[in-house]
Design a protein around this motif. Structure first.
Motif, PDB file in Angstrom:
ATOM      1  N   LYS A   1      46.611  41.221  40.479  1.00  0.00           N
ATOM      2  CA  LYS A   1      46.018  42.013  40.700  1.00  0.00           C
ATOM      3  C   LYS A   1      45.311  42.989  39.694  1.00  0.00           C
ATOM      4  O   LYS A   1      44.333  43.884  40.011  1.00  0.00           O
TER       5      LYS A   1
ATOM      6  N   GLU B   1      41.699  44.551  40.001  1.00  0.00           N
ATOM      7  CA  GLU B   1      41.343  46.156  39.930  1.00  0.00           C
ATOM      8  C   GLU B   1      40.459  46.679  38.966  1.00  0.00           C
ATOM      9  O   GLU B   1      39.779  47.786  39.324  1.00  0.00           O
TER      10      GLU B   1
ATOM     11  N   SER C   1      51.649  37.383  39.395  1.00  0.00           N
ATOM     12  CA  SER C   1      50.428  38.272  40.619  1.00  0.00           C
ATOM     13  C   SER C   1      50.436  40.055  39.853  1.00  0.00           C
ATOM     14  O   SER C   1      49.479  40.040  39.868  1.00  0.00           O
TER      15      SER C   1
END
Length: 125
Positions: free
Chosen positions: A84, A88, A80
């Motif tokens: 992420k 981003e 995860s």
């Protein structure tokens, strides 16, 4: 006064066509470098590079996190975290559907990165 070389400018990270010449042909502006650096930095990790490869090559254009995680000997939270970071950096989009999250590559940004790194064959080797 010294001559200044032409500089690259970045117009749209999602454009279907490269916005500018490769960096081997022109200098890149500081603003453009700052916009692209997070994507290159995100790709500097082998797990994230593999994740992006799996996402970008998914046969249906997207892939469920449930299909990504088993390919790695890493915990769910670690996967995860890497996903992420890719989000981003602008390399992937994510959509939650019930319990699962599905990922799609942002091909416009991938094209920009590839175009900036393109190198023409030279006869002056």
């Amino acid at each position: 006064m010294s001559k200044q070389s032409a500089v690259l400018t970045l117009t749209d990270l999602n454009a279907s066509e490269p916005c500018c010449s490769p960096i081997a042909q022109q200098r890149i502006q500081a603003e453009t470098a700052a916009m692209l650096a997070p994507a290159f930095k995100a790709l500097g990790d082998p797990v994230r590079l593999r994740l992006l490869s799996m996402i970008a090559s998914a046969s249906e254009g997207e892939i469920c996190v449930c299909d990504l995680a088993p390919a790695f000997d890493l915990s769910g939270p670690t996967i995860s975290h890497h996903l992420k970071t890719l989000r981003e950096a602008g390399l992937v989009d994510a959509e939650r559907r019930g319990t699962w999250v599905y990922y799609r590559a942002r091909r416009g940004l991938m094209r920009q990165l590839a175009a900036l790194l393109a190198v023409e064959e030279s006869t002056n080797v």
